[in-house]
Design an enzyme around this catalytic site. Structure first.
Site, PDB file in Angstrom:
ATOM      1  N   ASN A 161       0.874  -1.175   0.000  1.00 28.72           N
ATOM      2  CA  ASN A 161       0.000   0.000   0.000  1.00 28.72           C
ATOM      3  C   ASN A 161       0.912   1.226   0.000  1.00 28.72           C
ATOM      4  O   ASN A 161       1.535   1.535   1.008  1.00 28.72           O
ATOM      5  CB  ASN A 161      -0.890  -0.042   1.255  1.00 28.72           C
ATOM      6  CG  ASN A 161      -1.734   1.207   1.413  1.00 28.72           C
ATOM      7  OD1 ASN A 161      -1.763   2.066   0.530  1.00 28.72           O
ATOM      8  ND2 ASN A 161      -2.430   1.329   2.541  1.00 28.72           N
ATOM      9  N   LYS A 218       0.131   4.232   0.011  1.00 26.13           N
ATOM     10  CA  LYS A 218      -0.457   5.399   0.675  1.00 26.13           C
ATOM     11  C   LYS A 218      -0.169   6.634  -0.185  1.00 26.13           C
ATOM     12  O   LYS A 218      -0.168   6.525  -1.415  1.00 26.13           O
ATOM     13  CB  LYS A 218       0.060   5.528   2.110  1.00 26.13           C
ATOM     14  CG  LYS A 218      -0.139   4.206   2.893  1.00 26.13           C
ATOM     15  CD  LYS A 218       0.055   4.305   4.352  1.00 26.13           C
ATOM     16  CE  LYS A 218      -0.159   2.935   4.992  1.00 26.13           C
ATOM     17  NZ  LYS A 218      -0.072   2.946   6.432  1.00 26.13           N
ATOM     18  N   HIS A 259      -9.559   1.390   5.152  1.00 25.71           N
ATOM     19  CA  HIS A 259      -8.280   1.496   5.871  1.00 25.71           C
ATOM     20  C   HIS A 259      -8.477   2.396   7.090  1.00 25.71           C
ATOM     21  O   HIS A 259      -9.228   3.378   7.028  1.00 25.71           O
ATOM     22  CB  HIS A 259      -7.219   2.074   4.933  1.00 25.71           C
ATOM     23  CG  HIS A 259      -5.837   1.920   5.485  1.00 25.71           C
ATOM     24  ND1 HIS A 259      -5.356   2.728   6.482  1.00 25.71           N
ATOM     25  CD2 HIS A 259      -4.868   1.021   5.215  1.00 25.71           C
ATOM     26  CE1 HIS A 259      -4.123   2.338   6.795  1.00 25.71           C
ATOM     27  NE2 HIS A 259      -3.806   1.301   6.030  1.00 25.71           N
ATOM     28  N   GLU A 308      -6.730   4.635   8.251  1.00 30.30           N
ATOM     29  CA  GLU A 308      -6.431   6.049   7.993  1.00 30.30           C
ATOM     30  C   GLU A 308      -7.630   6.744   7.354  1.00 30.30           C
ATOM     31  O   GLU A 308      -7.892   7.917   7.624  1.00 30.30           O
ATOM     32  CB  GLU A 308      -5.174   6.151   7.101  1.00 30.30           C
ATOM     33  CG  GLU A 308      -3.920   5.835   7.917  1.00 30.30           C
ATOM     34  CD  GLU A 308      -2.780   5.210   7.123  1.00 30.30           C
ATOM     35  OE1 GLU A 308      -2.801   5.285   5.884  1.00 30.30           O
ATOM     36  OE2 GLU A 308      -1.880   4.640   7.770  1.00 30.30           O
ATOM     37  N   GLU A 362      -5.466  -5.093  10.447  1.00 26.24           N
ATOM     38  CA  GLU A 362      -4.440  -4.077  10.660  1.00 26.24           C
ATOM     39  C   GLU A 362      -4.682  -3.386  12.008  1.00 26.24           C
ATOM     40  O   GLU A 362      -5.447  -2.411  12.083  1.00 26.24           O
ATOM     41  CB  GLU A 362      -4.482  -3.028   9.545  1.00 26.24           C
ATOM     42  CG  GLU A 362      -4.224  -3.590   8.168  1.00 26.24           C
ATOM     43  CD  GLU A 362      -3.612  -2.548   7.231  1.00 26.24           C
ATOM     44  OE1 GLU A 362      -2.622  -2.874   6.598  1.00 26.24           O
ATOM     45  OE2 GLU A 362      -4.130  -1.416   7.167  1.00 26.24           O
ATOM     46  N   GLY A 384       2.536   1.884  10.902  1.00 25.74           N
ATOM     47  CA  GLY A 384       3.507   2.960  10.772  1.00 25.74           C
ATOM     48  C   GLY A 384       4.218   3.306  12.067  1.00 25.74           C
ATOM     49  O   GLY A 384       4.853   4.348  12.177  1.00 25.74           O
ATOM     50  N   SER A 405       3.448  -2.511  10.212  1.00 25.55           N
ATOM     51  CA  SER A 405       4.897  -2.602  10.400  1.00 25.55           C
ATOM     52  C   SER A 405       5.487  -3.947   9.989  1.00 25.55           C
ATOM     53  O   SER A 405       6.445  -4.418  10.595  1.00 25.55           O
ATOM     54  CB  SER A 405       5.271  -2.256  11.853  1.00 25.55           C
ATOM     55  OG  SER A 405       4.856  -0.943  12.164  1.00 25.55           O
TER      56      SER A 405
END
Ligand code: 13P
Length: 253
Positions: free
Chosen positions: A10, A12, A95, A97, A167, A173, A213
């Site tokens: 991904n 991003k 996601h 985010e 996730e 991250g 990660s």
């Protein structure tokens, strides 16, 4: 039975044309002989290059979001029909985010999943708990709720065209990977929960990736866990050498 692994990057909101074109040319060659499924989800403006360099290759590609309506006055949005113009194989939906920064809700996730499926694009449905929810022992409750709502009106025969990604938000991250045992525990729970929802006898057709990660050092340990079918990789996929190590992981011998 040998496990098939999916390793999906991904991007991003990272990399630009000058990085992406060489990346696409190189990944196509690097993934030629891998036994795993390899994919990348790039920013919208670069789907034209993904199509140009990866169409009919070993590398799957797609987007990181879509709108659930066919067309209309939705400034800044991109429809499934537009993604189909670029022959996208897949699209990330829900996601954390997007849930956290752009008000993505379980209901919009569901509408997007249905739209992706009816457009023949594989939805990669992301679920995961926050650090606080984990501390309060609410992980399974939160994830069950996200899955149940994401799959509303999804037919059992479409389940094999869906990829799930666990996730944990606290691992994204942050460099703080879930241990392989933590990831296995949740992913095996997700598979059992979906089986229960659809009254399935076996978890065989359900594909669940781990994301958070994952890198070239911890990938093997995570991927060899029995329920984990692959990874959704953020930071480490931006470096093709590192991503190559991850997508060439061998766990069957
Ligand atoms: P990182 O691998 O950078 O933690 O990101 C994971 C992720 O969010 C993939 O969708």
């Amino acid at each position: 039975m040998e496990k098939e692994l999916y390793l999906i990057g991904n991007f991003k909101m990272n990399l630009t044309k000058s990085d992406i074109i060489p990346y696409l040319k190189k990944i196509k060659k690097m993934a030629k002989n891998t036994n795993n499924h390899v994919g990348i989800c790039v920013p919208y403006p670069y789907l034209c290059y993904a199509k140009k360099y990866l169409n009919h290759s070993n590398v799957l590609y797609g987007a990181q979001n879509l709108h659930y309506k066919e067309s209309g006055a939705f400034t800044g949005e991109v429809s499934a029909e537009m993604l189909n113009d670029f022959n996208c194989d897949m699209v990330i939906i829900g996601h954390s985010e997007r849930r956290n920064y752009y008000n993505e809700t379980d209901d919009s996730v569901n509408l997007k999943v249905l739209k992706a499926l009816s457009s023949n694009i594989v939805p990669i449905i992301c679920v995961g708990e926050s650090e606080l929810e984990r501390e309060k022992n609410e992980t399974f409750k939160v994830i069950d709720n996200q899955i149940k709502k994401a799959l509303k009106d999804v037919k059992v025969e479409d389940l094999s065209s869906v990829i799930f990604a666990y996730e944990p938000i606290w691992a994204i991250g942050t460099g703080k990977t879930a241990t392989s045992e933590q990831a296995e525990e949740v992913i095996s729970h997700i598979k059992k929960y979906i089986c229960k929802l659809y009254k399935l006898k076996s978890t065989d057709l359900i594909v669940v990736l781990y994301g958070g990660s994952m890198n070239e050092k911890n990938a093997t340990e995570l991927l060899k866990m029995p329920s984990i079918d692959g990874g959704l990789i953020g930071g480490a996929c931006l470096n093709l050498e590192k991503f190559g190590v991850i997508f060439n992981t061998k766990i069957n011998d």
